[in-house]
Design a protein around this motif. Structure first.
Motif, PDB file in Angstrom:
ATOM      1  N   VAL A  21      40.176   5.913  -1.344  1.00  0.00           N
ATOM      2  CA  VAL A  21      40.975   4.771  -0.956  1.00  0.00           C
ATOM      3  C   VAL A  21      40.817   4.629   0.672  1.00  0.00           C
ATOM      4  CG1 VAL A  21      43.072   3.574  -0.491  1.00  0.00           C
ATOM      5  CG2 VAL A  21      42.405   4.418  -2.923  1.00  0.00           C
ATOM      6  N   VAL A  22      41.308   5.910   1.273  1.00  0.00           N
ATOM      7  CA  VAL A  22      41.165   5.696   2.745  1.00  0.00           C
ATOM      8  C   VAL A  22      39.649   5.729   3.356  1.00  0.00           C
ATOM      9  CG1 VAL A  22      43.350   7.115   3.113  1.00  0.00           C
ATOM     10  CG2 VAL A  22      41.287   8.443   3.134  1.00  0.00           C
ATOM     11  N   GLU A  23      38.747   5.970   2.652  1.00  0.00           N
ATOM     12  CA  GLU A  23      37.462   5.872   3.039  1.00  0.00           C
ATOM     13  C   GLU A  23      36.891   4.548   2.773  1.00  0.00           C
ATOM     14  OE1 GLU A  23      33.405   6.736   4.617  1.00  0.00           O
ATOM     15  OE2 GLU A  23      35.462   7.743   4.738  1.00  0.00           O
ATOM     16  N   ALA A  28      35.267  -0.375   5.599  1.00  0.00           N
ATOM     17  CA  ALA A  28      35.623  -1.711   5.729  1.00  0.00           C
ATOM     18  C   ALA A  28      35.649  -2.020   7.141  1.00  0.00           C
ATOM     19  CB  ALA A  28      36.477  -2.168   5.029  1.00  0.00           C
ATOM     20  N   ALA A  29      36.538  -1.098   7.739  1.00  0.00           N
ATOM     21  CA  ALA A  29      36.875  -1.373   9.211  1.00  0.00           C
ATOM     22  C   ALA A  29      35.714  -1.585  10.267  1.00  0.00           C
ATOM     23  CB  ALA A  29      37.869  -0.369   9.755  1.00  0.00           C
ATOM     24  N   VAL A  30      34.698  -0.398   9.893  1.00  0.00           N
ATOM     25  CA  VAL A  30      33.530  -0.105  10.686  1.00  0.00           C
ATOM     26  C   VAL A  30      32.575  -1.258  10.551  1.00  0.00           C
ATOM     27  CG1 VAL A  30      31.459   1.051  10.771  1.00  0.00           C
ATOM     28  CG2 VAL A  30      33.570   2.201  10.733  1.00  0.00           C
ATOM     29  N   GLU A  31      32.715  -1.816   9.330  1.00  0.00           N
ATOM     30  CA  GLU A  31      31.790  -2.921   8.879  1.00  0.00           C
ATOM     31  C   GLU A  31      32.143  -4.287   9.661  1.00  0.00           C
ATOM     32  OE1 GLU A  31      30.670  -1.529   4.184  1.00  0.00           O
ATOM     33  OE2 GLU A  31      32.121  -3.149   4.611  1.00  0.00           O
ATOM     34  N   THR A  32      33.261  -4.352   9.948  1.00  0.00           N
ATOM     35  CA  THR A  32      33.868  -5.572  10.780  1.00  0.00           C
ATOM     36  C   THR A  32      33.149  -5.730  12.121  1.00  0.00           C
ATOM     37  OG1 THR A  32      35.740  -4.587  12.057  1.00  0.00           O
ATOM     38  CG2 THR A  32      36.102  -5.584   9.746  1.00  0.00           C
ATOM     39  N   GLY A  33      32.764  -4.608  12.538  1.00  0.00           N
ATOM     40  CA  GLY A  33      32.255  -4.644  14.019  1.00  0.00           C
ATOM     41  C   GLY A  33      33.193  -5.088  15.209  1.00  0.00           C
ATOM     42  N   GLU A  82      40.815 -10.060   6.556  1.00  0.00           N
ATOM     43  CA  GLU A  82      40.191 -10.492   5.229  1.00  0.00           C
ATOM     44  C   GLU A  82      38.946  -9.607   4.769  1.00  0.00           C
ATOM     45  OE1 GLU A  82      39.208 -14.621   6.235  1.00  0.00           O
ATOM     46  OE2 GLU A  82      41.354 -15.152   5.725  1.00  0.00           O
ATOM     47  N   HIS A  83      38.126  -9.106   5.710  1.00  0.00           N
ATOM     48  CA  HIS A  83      37.158  -8.295   5.239  1.00  0.00           C
ATOM     49  C   HIS A  83      37.773  -6.890   4.556  1.00  0.00           C
ATOM     50  CE1 HIS A  83      33.178  -6.321   4.845  1.00  0.00           C
ATOM     51  NE2 HIS A  83      33.648  -5.281   5.262  1.00  0.00           N
ATOM     52  N   VAL A  84      38.725  -6.260   5.292  1.00  0.00           N
ATOM     53  CA  VAL A  84      39.270  -5.154   4.955  1.00  0.00           C
ATOM     54  C   VAL A  84      39.920  -5.247   3.671  1.00  0.00           C
ATOM     55  CG1 VAL A  84      40.876  -3.289   5.663  1.00  0.00           C
ATOM     56  CG2 VAL A  84      39.115  -4.173   7.165  1.00  0.00           C
ATOM     57  N   PHE A  85      40.865  -6.424   3.578  1.00  0.00           N
ATOM     58  CA  PHE A  85      41.714  -6.561   2.577  1.00  0.00           C
ATOM     59  C   PHE A  85      41.031  -6.528   1.305  1.00  0.00           C
ATOM     60  CE2 PHE A  85      44.213  -9.133  -0.684  1.00  0.00           C
ATOM     61  CZ  PHE A  85      45.453  -8.131  -0.763  1.00  0.00           C
ATOM     62  N   LYS A  86      39.748  -7.563   1.335  1.00  0.00           N
ATOM     63  CA  LYS A  86      38.941  -7.756   0.189  1.00  0.00           C
ATOM     64  C   LYS A  86      38.307  -6.448  -0.476  1.00  0.00           C
ATOM     65  CE  LYS A  86      34.888 -10.560  -1.347  1.00  0.00           C
ATOM     66  NZ  LYS A  86      33.877 -11.318  -0.963  1.00  0.00           N
ATOM     67  N   ALA A  87      37.787  -5.698   0.532  1.00  0.00           N
ATOM     68  CA  ALA A  87      37.069  -4.338   0.233  1.00  0.00           C
ATOM     69  C   ALA A  87      38.575  -3.540  -0.419  1.00  0.00           C
ATOM     70  CB  ALA A  87      36.644  -3.588   1.077  1.00  0.00           C
ATOM     71  N   LEU A  88      39.495  -3.492   0.012  1.00  0.00           N
ATOM     72  CA  LEU A  88      40.550  -2.575  -0.564  1.00  0.00           C
ATOM     73  C   LEU A  88      40.858  -3.020  -2.040  1.00  0.00           C
ATOM     74  CD1 LEU A  88      42.592  -0.118  -0.482  1.00  0.00           C
ATOM     75  CD2 LEU A  88      43.963  -1.512   0.851  1.00  0.00           C
ATOM     76  N   SER A  89      41.051  -4.241  -1.848  1.00  0.00           N
ATOM     77  CA  SER A  89      41.720  -5.150  -3.354  1.00  0.00           C
ATOM     78  C   SER A  89      40.528  -4.900  -4.159  1.00  0.00           C
ATOM     79  CB  SER A  89      41.765  -6.642  -2.924  1.00  0.00           C
ATOM     80  OG  SER A  89      42.245  -7.131  -4.185  1.00  0.00           O
ATOM     81  N   SER A  90      39.360  -5.141  -3.793  1.00  0.00           N
ATOM     82  CA  SER A  90      38.263  -4.868  -4.777  1.00  0.00           C
ATOM     83  C   SER A  90      38.127  -3.441  -5.544  1.00  0.00           C
ATOM     84  CB  SER A  90      36.781  -5.228  -4.517  1.00  0.00           C
ATOM     85  OG  SER A  90      36.909  -6.555  -4.176  1.00  0.00           O
TER      86      SER A  90
END
Length: 132
Positions: A21-23, A28-33, A82-90
């Motif tokens: 989960v933390v990974e 996802a945080a990195v992917e936001t740029g 939204e990007h981070v939440f979507k990744a975690l939620s998925s």
């Protein structure tokens, strides 16, 4: 300074791998740029004692808070959130499918005048090492 703190009900240990989960959140945080890689922190805190809704011990939760430094406009923060939440939620879809579960995410902006830091990780977190 993107610091993510995840608090979760202890009964989730049997349902998912918190290390993964933390990974998911870090990646996802990195992917936001928008976050300096050397400043990203993701930590999970297991809550041994908790009470949810009607007290049913099968209910679970994961509450994530992002503490973020000033300097990003609302649209940028919203898109990243939204990007981070979507990744975690998925990633947590199986938990939702197999149990009653609550997921939340809040972003807080730290006042730079009231935040002190010392960090020499930035130099070690070169772009080629971002995803490894």
């Amino acid at each position: 300074m993107p610091h993510f703190t995840l608090e979760y009900s202890g009964n989730l240990d049997a349902r998912l791998d918190i290390g993964k989960v933390v990974e998911v959140v870090r990646k996802a945080a990195v992917e936001t740029g928008i976050f300096p890689v050397g400043g990203i922190r993701v930590r999970a805190v297991r809550c041994e004692h908790y009470a949810i809704a009607d007290g049913n011990p099968q209910l679970g939760f994961l509450a994530m808070v992002l503490r973020l430094g000033e300097g990003r406009d609302l649209a940028t923060r919203k898109k990243a959130g939204e990007h981070v939440f979507k990744a975690l939620s998925s990633y947590l879809d199986p938990v939702f499918a197999g149990s009653k579960f609550a997921l939340s995410f809040d972003m807080q902006i730290n006042d730079k005048e009231m935040s002190w830091k010392r960090n020499n990780i930035h130099e070690a977190a070169k772009p080629e090492a971002v995803h490894g």
